[in-house]
Design a protein around this motif. Structure first.
Motif, PDB file in Angstrom:
ATOM      1  N   MET A   1      25.523  56.074 156.770  1.00 32.44           N
ATOM      2  CA  MET A   1      25.544  55.642 155.368  1.00 32.44           C
ATOM      3  C   MET A   1      25.517  56.868 154.469  1.00 32.44           C
ATOM      4  SD  MET A   1      22.920  53.105 153.371  1.00 32.44           S
ATOM      5  CE  MET A   1      21.600  54.285 153.207  1.00 32.44           C
ATOM      6  N   SER A   2      26.356  56.886 153.481  1.00 34.56           N
ATOM      7  CA  SER A   2      26.371  57.999 152.537  1.00 34.56           C
ATOM      8  C   SER A   2      26.186  57.467 151.138  1.00 34.56           C
ATOM      9  CB  SER A   2      27.705  58.758 152.639  1.00 34.56           C
ATOM     10  OG  SER A   2      28.777  57.905 152.310  1.00 34.56           O
ATOM     11  N   CYS A   3      25.686  58.328 150.263  1.00 34.51           N
ATOM     12  CA  CYS A   3      25.451  57.922 148.877  1.00 34.51           C
ATOM     13  C   CYS A   3      26.104  58.913 147.939  1.00 34.51           C
ATOM     14  CB  CYS A   3      23.945  57.862 148.576  1.00 34.51           C
ATOM     15  SG  CYS A   3      23.108  56.559 149.463  1.00 34.51           S
ATOM     16  N   THR A   4      26.696  58.398 146.870  1.00 35.45           N
ATOM     17  CA  THR A   4      27.287  59.251 145.853  1.00 35.45           C
ATOM     18  C   THR A   4      26.281  59.438 144.752  1.00 35.45           C
ATOM     19  OG1 THR A   4      29.456  58.366 146.363  1.00 35.45           O
ATOM     20  CG2 THR A   4      29.206  59.513 144.252  1.00 35.45           C
ATOM     21  N   LEU A  98      17.761  53.427 158.919  1.00 36.13           N
ATOM     22  CA  LEU A  98      18.161  54.088 160.161  1.00 36.13           C
ATOM     23  C   LEU A  98      19.489  54.818 160.012  1.00 36.13           C
ATOM     24  CD1 LEU A  98      17.229  51.357 162.807  1.00 36.13           C
ATOM     25  CD2 LEU A  98      16.117  53.578 162.488  1.00 36.13           C
ATOM     26  N   ASN A  99      20.304  54.381 159.077  1.00 36.09           N
ATOM     27  CA  ASN A  99      21.623  54.989 158.871  1.00 36.09           C
ATOM     28  C   ASN A  99      21.611  56.143 157.869  1.00 36.09           C
ATOM     29  OD1 ASN A  99      22.950  53.398 160.721  1.00 36.09           O
ATOM     30  ND2 ASN A  99      23.525  51.842 159.222  1.00 36.09           N
ATOM     31  N   LEU A 100      20.458  56.470 157.328  1.00 34.56           N
ATOM     32  CA  LEU A 100      20.371  57.585 156.384  1.00 34.56           C
ATOM     33  C   LEU A 100      20.470  58.922 157.116  1.00 34.56           C
ATOM     34  CD1 LEU A 100      17.340  56.380 154.218  1.00 34.56           C
ATOM     35  CD2 LEU A 100      19.730  56.451 153.475  1.00 34.56           C
ATOM     36  N   SER A 101      21.049  59.893 156.453  1.00 33.46           N
ATOM     37  CA  SER A 101      21.035  61.258 156.975  1.00 33.46           C
ATOM     38  C   SER A 101      19.663  61.870 156.709  1.00 33.46           C
ATOM     39  CB  SER A 101      22.110  62.095 156.288  1.00 33.46           C
ATOM     40  OG  SER A 101      21.781  62.286 154.916  1.00 33.46           O
ATOM     41  N   ASP A 102      19.382  63.001 157.330  1.00 25.92           N
ATOM     42  CA  ASP A 102      18.094  63.668 157.119  1.00 25.92           C
ATOM     43  C   ASP A 102      17.900  64.034 155.649  1.00 25.92           C
ATOM     44  OD1 ASP A 102      17.496  63.456 159.786  1.00 25.92           O
ATOM     45  OD2 ASP A 102      18.194  65.474 160.300  1.00 25.92           O
ATOM     46  N   GLN A 104      19.239  62.525 153.044  1.00 26.27           N
ATOM     47  CA  GLN A 104      19.020  61.291 152.285  1.00 26.27           C
ATOM     48  C   GLN A 104      17.596  60.770 152.468  1.00 26.27           C
ATOM     49  OE1 GLN A 104      22.231  59.088 153.944  1.00 26.27           O
ATOM     50  NE2 GLN A 104      23.716  59.708 152.396  1.00 26.27           N
ATOM     51  N   LYS A 105      17.075  60.918 153.681  1.00 18.25           N
ATOM     52  CA  LYS A 105      15.690  60.510 153.915  1.00 18.25           C
ATOM     53  C   LYS A 105      14.732  61.344 153.067  1.00 18.25           C
ATOM     54  CE  LYS A 105      16.356  58.862 158.668  1.00 18.25           C
ATOM     55  NZ  LYS A 105      16.022  59.075 160.091  1.00 18.25           N
ATOM     56  N   GLN A 106      15.050  62.618 152.954  1.00 15.82           N
ATOM     57  CA  GLN A 106      14.194  63.499 152.169  1.00 15.82           C
ATOM     58  C   GLN A 106      14.272  63.159 150.684  1.00 15.82           C
ATOM     59  OE1 GLN A 106      14.797  67.672 152.976  1.00 15.82           O
ATOM     60  NE2 GLN A 106      13.660  68.308 151.170  1.00 15.82           N
ATOM     61  N   ASN A 107      15.472  62.857 150.201  1.00 19.12           N
ATOM     62  CA  ASN A 107      15.646  62.513 148.785  1.00 19.12           C
ATOM     63  C   ASN A 107      15.067  61.135 148.457  1.00 19.12           C
ATOM     64  OD1 ASN A 107      16.941  64.937 148.480  1.00 19.12           O
ATOM     65  ND2 ASN A 107      19.008  64.063 148.347  1.00 19.12           N
ATOM     66  N   GLY A 108      15.003  60.286 149.468  1.00 18.33           N
ATOM     67  CA  GLY A 108      14.381  58.983 149.286  1.00 18.33           C
ATOM     68  C   GLY A 108      15.336  57.873 148.917  1.00 18.33           C
ATOM     69  N   VAL A 109      14.850  56.654 149.068  1.00 13.57           N
ATOM     70  CA  VAL A 109      15.635  55.475 148.709  1.00 13.57           C
ATOM     71  C   VAL A 109      14.950  54.745 147.563  1.00 13.57           C
ATOM     72  CG1 VAL A 109      16.659  55.166 150.983  1.00 13.57           C
ATOM     73  CG2 VAL A 109      14.483  54.063 150.459  1.00 13.57           C
ATOM     74  N   TYR A 110      15.761  54.018 146.801  1.00 18.64           N
ATOM     75  CA  TYR A 110      15.288  53.305 145.614  1.00 18.64           C
ATOM     76  C   TYR A 110      15.773  51.860 145.680  1.00 18.64           C
ATOM     77  CZ  TYR A 110      14.191  57.941 143.835  1.00 18.64           C
ATOM     78  OH  TYR A 110      13.657  59.200 143.689  1.00 18.64           O
ATOM     79  N   ALA A 111      14.934  50.949 145.233  1.00 23.94           N
ATOM     80  CA  ALA A 111      15.295  49.541 145.277  1.00 23.94           C
ATOM     81  C   ALA A 111      14.638  48.812 144.122  1.00 23.94           C
ATOM     82  CB  ALA A 111      14.864  48.913 146.604  1.00 23.94           C
ATOM     83  N   ALA A 112      15.193  47.664 143.786  1.00 26.62           N
ATOM     84  CA  ALA A 112      14.606  46.773 142.787  1.00 26.62           C
ATOM     85  C   ALA A 112      14.385  45.426 143.440  1.00 26.62           C
ATOM     86  CB  ALA A 112      15.530  46.631 141.581  1.00 26.62           C
ATOM     87  N   SER A 113      13.197  44.881 143.289  1.00 24.16           N
ATOM     88  CA  SER A 113      12.877  43.602 143.932  1.00 24.16           C
ATOM     89  C   SER A 113      11.607  43.044 143.328  1.00 24.16           C
ATOM     90  CB  SER A 113      12.697  43.803 145.442  1.00 24.16           C
ATOM     91  OG  SER A 113      12.123  42.665 146.045  1.00 24.16           O
ATOM     92  N   CYS A 179      19.191  57.390 147.116  1.00 26.81           N
ATOM     93  CA  CYS A 179      20.115  56.289 147.387  1.00 26.81           C
ATOM     94  C   CYS A 179      19.535  54.970 146.892  1.00 26.81           C
ATOM     95  CB  CYS A 179      20.378  56.178 148.886  1.00 26.81           C
ATOM     96  SG  CYS A 179      21.241  57.579 149.593  1.00 26.81           S
ATOM     97  N   TYR A 180      20.304  54.251 146.113  1.00 24.08           N
ATOM     98  CA  TYR A 180      19.910  52.919 145.688  1.00 24.08           C
ATOM     99  C   TYR A 180      20.395  51.922 146.728  1.00 24.08           C
ATOM    100  CZ  TYR A 180      19.771  48.514 143.204  1.00 24.08           C
ATOM    101  OH  TYR A 180      19.534  47.213 142.864  1.00 24.08           O
TER     102      TYR A 180
END
Length: 452
Positions: A1-4, A98-102, A104-113, A179-180
């Protein structure tokens, strides 16, 4: 998985769909969820997710329900509410991480819920060492907010609605290079949810139909890909509340459309605009989408507690409501899998939901009777009600606003009956003894096929 992810000025005005317009007229765009370029996930993606989730996710039980005998359908309950955080959302959340690169894991993920997706992201972020930030609307239950914090995630309570929370989460992801992850439309979320479809067919290869709660559409989409690939003859059916019929409306026109939403017991399904990828997948694989009444959802929660001792949230009980409402009569004698997708019902709401279910079932009624205002009249009325085995819960009286003579009073009682027929028996008895009788009950009780 990649994020722009690009640095830019903070967004100030929301755009359409997953886009956010900024003050510089540029847009924050979720590259995985596009209205102009929706994606249909493949079976290979679902299969890969199933393999990746062999560890870290509970393989939940599937068994024939006692409720089957009430409706003449072999109902098999898939108990996703037994996942650690209480919902199927863990499948997609873990697979996306699990599909994040190293990096991306360091930069973190963001979500709304407002609840289940946030819980799943926070829990599996902790398990996998991924930094997680969730933005939750102010209407989110305090219980869920505090539980998200307990997993060590950063929790931001901001926004009057989920849409406002989503704006802020996407803004933060862009600013921080993270990554959102859309909770119901990211391809990895759909694939992870789809692992449920493979699991169900492994547990019950003779499934004739699978009914799936539908809100944003991710679970319905993912399962439909798996099931229609492995066993095309099995019917895949969505179920949603009449208070937010976004999936059925989108299914009819073949694209994601926004609807007005009302307060609903199935708050986890209250997504006004379904996912673009989800709808594109659903329209290819799903057989039909059923809309259920709020009363049927309440009765379904009640049935699960009474017959299975399960506490399931409104969204999680919506698929069962489609069966109990009589909309699955063509599957008499056949095997129907009902997905109980979540169990995170607010404890402060549960009591009210159960009373709503009893009322919808014709087992909790209000009776107004005008009687003589003389000594012993109230006692006489109560004895009459008791004579047919009806239990009186409360009694109150009114003299001032009675529309008969000044020597009369109105009695209001809240009563508990065995079922709808028992309530009608009481009404007839009272009408035989009193001139003015009014009863508030279910005119056509919910789940008439499943009365006990």
């Amino acid at each position: 998985m990649s994020c722009t992810c690009e640095e830019d000025q903070p967004p100030t005005v929301q755009g359409s769909g997953e886009k956010l317009r900024t003050s510089s007229s540029q847009e924050i765009d979720d590259p995985f969820c596009s209205a102009t370029n929706p994606r249909i996930i493949s079976y290979e993606q679902v299969r890969d997710a199933r393999k990746a989730l062999e560890t870290g996710i509970k393989k939940t039980d599937l068994f024939r329900s006692r409720i089957s005998d009430l409706v003449g359908i072999n109902i098999y309950l898939k108990c996703e509410f037994l996942q650690y955080t209480g919902s199927f959302k863990e499948r997609g959340a873990r697979y996306a991480m699990l599909n994040l690169s190293d990096q991306q894991k360091q930069n973190g993920v963001y979500a709304a819920s407002a609840g289940n997706h946030a819980l799943a992201m926070c829990y599996h972020g902790k398990q996998l060492g991924v930094s997680v930030t969730v933005v939750m609307p102010t209407v989110a239950p305090l219980m869920k907010i505090e539980r998200c914090k307990s997993f060590g995630a950063q929790v931001i309570v901001l926004g009057k609605s989920l849409q406002e929370s989503k704006k802020h989460a996407m803004k933060l992801a862009k600013e921080k290079g993270g990554c959102y992850v859309n909770g119901y439309d990211h391809p990895d979320i759909l694939a992870g949810a789809g692992s449920l479809g493979i699991e169900i067919l492994e547990q019950l290869p003779t499934s004739n139909a699978i009914i799936i709660p539908a809100g944003g559409g991710g679970l319905l989409a993912g399962i439909s890909v798996a099931v229609k690939t492995l066993k095309p003859c099995t019917k895949v059916i969505g179920a949603e509340s009449e208070a937010c019929p976004s999936i059925s409306n989108s299914f009819k026109v073949g694209k994601a459309v926004q609807v007005d939403t009302a307060a609903t017991l199935a708050d986890g399904l209250a997504v006004a605009l379904p996912g673009y990828n989800s709808i594109e997948t659903i329209k290819k694989y799903v057989d039909k989408v059923l809309v259920v009444k709020e009363d049927d959802i309440a009765v379904s929660i009640l049935r699960l507690i009474e017959h299975e001792k399960f506490i399931v949230e409104g969204a999680g009980a919506t698929a069962l409501a489609a069966v109990l409402s009589g909309q699955m009569s063509e599957f008499k004698g056949k095997n129907v899998v009902v997905i109980l997708s979540g169990g995170n019902i607010d404890t402060t709401v549960l009591g009210r939901v159960l009373e709503r279910g009893l009322a919808a079932d014709g087992r909790l009624i209000k009776v107004y009777v005008t009687i003589s205002d003389k000594c012993g009249s109230v006692n006489q009325l109560c004895k009459l009600i008791d004579s047919v085995g009806v239990s009186i819960k409360t009694v109150s009286l009114e003299r001032t606003w009675v529309q008969t003579d000044v020597f009369s009073m109105m009695i209001k009682t809240v009563c508990e009956t065995r079922d709808y027929e028992h309530a009608l028996e009481l009404k007839k008895l009272l009408e035989d003894h009193y001139q003015y009788v009014s009863m508030v009950h279910a005119e056509f009780p919910a789940s008439t096929l499943a009365k006990v």
